[in-house]
Design an enzyme around this catalytic site. Structure first.
Site, PDB file in Angstrom:
ATOM      1  N   GLU A 188       0.859  -1.203   0.000  1.00  0.00           N
ATOM      2  CA  GLU A 188       0.000   0.000   0.000  1.00  0.00           C
ATOM      3  C   GLU A 188       0.889   1.245   0.000  1.00  0.00           C
ATOM      4  OE1 GLU A 188      -3.589   0.880   2.731  1.00  0.00           O
ATOM      5  OE2 GLU A 188      -2.043   2.250   3.454  1.00  0.00           O
ATOM      6  N   ALA A 227     -10.648  10.747   2.730  1.00  0.00           N
ATOM      7  CA  ALA A 227     -12.076  10.582   3.020  1.00  0.00           C
ATOM      8  C   ALA A 227     -12.847  11.881   2.815  1.00  0.00           C
ATOM      9  CB  ALA A 227     -12.269  10.087   4.447  1.00  0.00           C
ATOM     10  N   TYR A 262     -11.945  -5.936   9.664  1.00  0.00           N
ATOM     11  CA  TYR A 262     -11.308  -5.550  10.926  1.00  0.00           C
ATOM     12  C   TYR A 262     -11.230  -6.722  11.895  1.00  0.00           C
ATOM     13  CZ  TYR A 262     -12.334  -1.174   8.691  1.00  0.00           C
ATOM     14  OH  TYR A 262     -12.384  -0.168   7.764  1.00  0.00           O
ATOM     15  N   LYS A 265       7.782   3.847   2.314  1.00  0.00           N
ATOM     16  CA  LYS A 265       9.213   3.699   2.627  1.00  0.00           C
ATOM     17  C   LYS A 265       9.750   2.467   1.898  1.00  0.00           C
ATOM     18  CE  LYS A 265       8.878   5.716   7.215  1.00  0.00           C
ATOM     19  NZ  LYS A 265       8.593   5.380   8.607  1.00  0.00           N
TER      20      LYS A 265
HETATM   21  P1  FAD Z   1     -18.158   0.096   6.381  1.00  0.00           P
HETATM   22  O1  FAD Z   1     -17.981  -1.218   5.752  1.00  0.00           O
HETATM   23  O2  FAD Z   1     -19.292   0.942   5.947  1.00  0.00           O
HETATM   24  O3  FAD Z   1     -18.249  -0.160   7.960  1.00  0.00           O
HETATM   25  C1  FAD Z   1     -18.231   0.926   8.869  1.00  0.00           C
HETATM   26  C2  FAD Z   1     -19.030   0.553  10.115  1.00  0.00           C
HETATM   27  O4  FAD Z   1     -20.410   0.424   9.774  1.00  0.00           O
HETATM   28  C3  FAD Z   1     -18.617  -0.770  10.745  1.00  0.00           C
HETATM   29  O5  FAD Z   1     -18.724  -0.629  12.136  1.00  0.00           O
HETATM   30  C4  FAD Z   1     -19.663  -1.753  10.225  1.00  0.00           C
HETATM   31  O6  FAD Z   1     -19.892  -2.826  11.144  1.00  0.00           O
HETATM   32  C5  FAD Z   1     -20.873  -0.866  10.089  1.00  0.00           C
HETATM   33  N1  FAD Z   1     -21.780  -1.259   8.998  1.00  0.00           N
HETATM   34  C6  FAD Z   1     -21.421  -1.598   7.748  1.00  0.00           C
HETATM   35  N2  FAD Z   1     -22.511  -1.848   7.002  1.00  0.00           N
HETATM   36  C7  FAD Z   1     -23.579  -1.666   7.810  1.00  0.00           C
HETATM   37  C8  FAD Z   1     -24.986  -1.762   7.637  1.00  0.00           C
HETATM   38  N3  FAD Z   1     -25.493  -2.080   6.436  1.00  0.00           N
HETATM   39  N4  FAD Z   1     -25.782  -1.492   8.702  1.00  0.00           N
HETATM   40  C9  FAD Z   1     -25.266  -1.164   9.905  1.00  0.00           C
HETATM   41  N5  FAD Z   1     -23.954  -1.049  10.127  1.00  0.00           N
HETATM   42  C10 FAD Z   1     -23.117  -1.286   9.095  1.00  0.00           C
HETATM   43  N6  FAD Z   1      -9.828   5.400   4.885  1.00  0.00           N
HETATM   44  C11 FAD Z   1      -9.642   6.420   4.000  1.00  0.00           C
HETATM   45  O7  FAD Z   1     -10.138   7.524   4.229  1.00  0.00           O
HETATM   46  N7  FAD Z   1      -8.938   6.228   2.836  1.00  0.00           N
HETATM   47  C12 FAD Z   1      -8.387   5.047   2.514  1.00  0.00           C
HETATM   48  O8  FAD Z   1      -7.745   4.913   1.462  1.00  0.00           O
HETATM   49  C13 FAD Z   1      -8.542   3.948   3.435  1.00  0.00           C
HETATM   50  N8  FAD Z   1      -8.041   2.715   3.161  1.00  0.00           N
HETATM   51  C14 FAD Z   1      -8.264   1.669   4.023  1.00  0.00           C
HETATM   52  C15 FAD Z   1      -7.779   0.386   3.697  1.00  0.00           C
HETATM   53  C16 FAD Z   1      -7.991  -0.680   4.556  1.00  0.00           C
HETATM   54  C17 FAD Z   1      -7.462  -2.045   4.187  1.00  0.00           C
HETATM   55  C18 FAD Z   1      -8.702  -0.489   5.785  1.00  0.00           C
HETATM   56  C19 FAD Z   1      -8.910  -1.640   6.730  1.00  0.00           C
HETATM   57  C20 FAD Z   1      -9.196   0.777   6.105  1.00  0.00           C
HETATM   58  C21 FAD Z   1      -9.006   1.866   5.236  1.00  0.00           C
HETATM   59  N9  FAD Z   1      -9.500   3.132   5.510  1.00  0.00           N
HETATM   60  C22 FAD Z   1      -9.303   4.172   4.626  1.00  0.00           C
HETATM   61  C23 FAD Z   1     -10.200   3.400   6.778  1.00  0.00           C
HETATM   62  C24 FAD Z   1     -11.748   3.213   6.620  1.00  0.00           C
HETATM   63  O9  FAD Z   1     -12.242   4.183   5.733  1.00  0.00           O
HETATM   64  C25 FAD Z   1     -12.368   3.392   8.007  1.00  0.00           C
HETATM   65  O10 FAD Z   1     -12.013   2.311   8.842  1.00  0.00           O
HETATM   66  C26 FAD Z   1     -13.885   3.605   8.038  1.00  0.00           C
HETATM   67  O11 FAD Z   1     -14.241   3.985   9.365  1.00  0.00           O
HETATM   68  C27 FAD Z   1     -14.720   2.394   7.693  1.00  0.00           C
HETATM   69  O12 FAD Z   1     -14.658   2.083   6.385  1.00  0.00           O
HETATM   70  P2  FAD Z   1     -15.358   0.726   5.822  1.00  0.00           P
HETATM   71  O13 FAD Z   1     -15.206   0.774   4.371  1.00  0.00           O
HETATM   72  O14 FAD Z   1     -14.831  -0.442   6.553  1.00  0.00           O
HETATM   73  O15 FAD Z   1     -16.880   1.013   6.261  1.00  0.00           O
END
Ligand code: FAD
Length: 287
Positions: free
Chosen positions: A17, A51, A142, A269
């Site tokens: 990444e 974001a 997660y 890095k």
């Molecule tokens: P979601 O899948 O929407 O989940 C968020 C929360 O909502 C979780 O608690 C989940 O349980 C809950 N949820 C999901 N669907 C539902 C539903 N239908 N009903 C009720 N609850 C629900 N952030 C950035 O800004 N830019 C990046 O490039 C970036 N890259 C990342 C790469 C990886 C591998 C990871 C693990 C994280 C990354 N993040 C990035 C951080 C991520 O945006 C945050 O962790 C964010 O808070 C959640 O994103 P998500 O896509 O997992 O959200």
């Protein structure tokens, strides 16, 4: 190539990444980091996305650099502050640039964003990307539960929405204790989610980095890891060597336990990633 295809191969997949330069920051150092990282022959390389609308132009520019070096690119895309119109525009730009893979993410909400955005969850974004067609879609997961969710079982139930929306592979948040990942993977499979789960590994080479990581993600630090930080955290050279050794060992244990896909959070890095690839070389067949 689609990442779903890469992950179907029998060999171990080590991917990297990178993050794009912030607005007004120079592009050249990131381009140089990408060049060196691509020379290490990762299975694919992912590029993060802001974001709140920040560095997003650069996500595509960096992903194009990755493609230009002959490495498959995974562009991240967040929806938390976006509109369906903006997302459609981003998908068109990615498509026209030859990007085949998108990591569909919600992004983190800030207080200013409370009322904004047309998307609730990453699954809504995955639905839109799937209906656009032509992309292989990934999602985040997660092993220690997403911070917004009180129970891991609920978080895994929510993960299923993403998969049902068309997500074909998952990439985990970083973890420092492989047993947490193994237990999580078993629960994900029990929940009927069968798609590949790529294990996210972060080489920690800076003692101060850790305080920030733990604050942001609540990641559990094993006592062995904490002892390393206590002993070497104040000496950058010692900490870098110890962090590389810890990440190398973590990856070897994952591979030994049948985990064939590992994503390295390189923090831009190349020297760290190069050292890990050198250490792993013949073990995972990268040399
Ligand atoms: P979601 O899948 O929407 O989940 C968020 C929360 O909502 C979780 O608690 C989940 O349980 C809950 N949820 C999901 N669907 C539902 C539903 N239908 N009903 C009720 N609850 C629900 N952030 C950035 O800004 N830019 C990046 O490039 C970036 N890259 C990342 C790469 C990886 C591998 C990871 C693990 C994280 C990354 N993040 C990035 C951080 C991520 O945006 C945050 O962790 C964010 O808070 C959640 O994103 P998500 O896509 O997992 O959200």
């Amino acid at each position: 190539m689609k990442i779903s295809e890469i992950l179907r191969r029998k060999r171990v997949s080590l991917s990297f990444e990178v993050f794009p330069p912030k607005k007004d920051a120079p592009f050249a150092p990131v381009a140089e980091a990408v060049r060196r990282l691509c020379a290490a022959k990762p299975a694919f390389m992912s590029v993060t996305y802001g974001a709140g609308g920040g560095a997003n132009v650069n996500t595509l520019a960096v992903a194009e650099e990755v493609l230009a070096h002959g490495v498959d690119a995974l562009a991240h895309l967040t929806c938390v502050a976006s509109s369906r119109e903006k997302i459609a525009g981003e998908l068109a730009r990615f498509h026209n640039a030859g990007i085949e893979n998108i990591l569909a993410l919600r992004g983190d909400r800030t207080d200013e964003m409370k009322e904004s955005g047309e998307y609730g969850h990453a699954s809504d974004l995955a639905t839109d990307i799937a209906s656009h067609g032509g992309f292989c879609i990934g999602g985040a997961c997660y092993p220690e539960c997403h911070p917004d969710c009180a129970h891991l079982a609920d978080d895994i139930a929510n993960l299923k929405y993403k998969v049902d929306a068309g997500v074909e592979f998952l990439v985990t948040q970083m973890f420092f204790d492989n047993n947490i990942f193994y237990r999580y993977l078993a629960k994900v499979r029990e929940a009927g989610i069968g798609i590949p789960v790529v294990a996210g590994v972060m080489p920690v080479t800076n003692g101060r980095q850790i305080a920030r990581i733990v604050k942001l993600s609540g990641t559990y630090l094993p006592s062995r890891f904490k002892a390393i930080i206590d002993r070497f955290g104040d000496d950058p050279a010692q900490m870098a060597a110890a962090g590389i050794a810890y990440a190398t060992e973590q990856i070897i244990d994952l591979v030994a336990n049948g985990v064939n896909a590992i994503h390295l959070y390189t923090m831009n890095k190349p020297a760290i990633a190069e050292a890990i690839v050198r250490n792993l070389g013949s073990i995972i067949g990268m040399d």
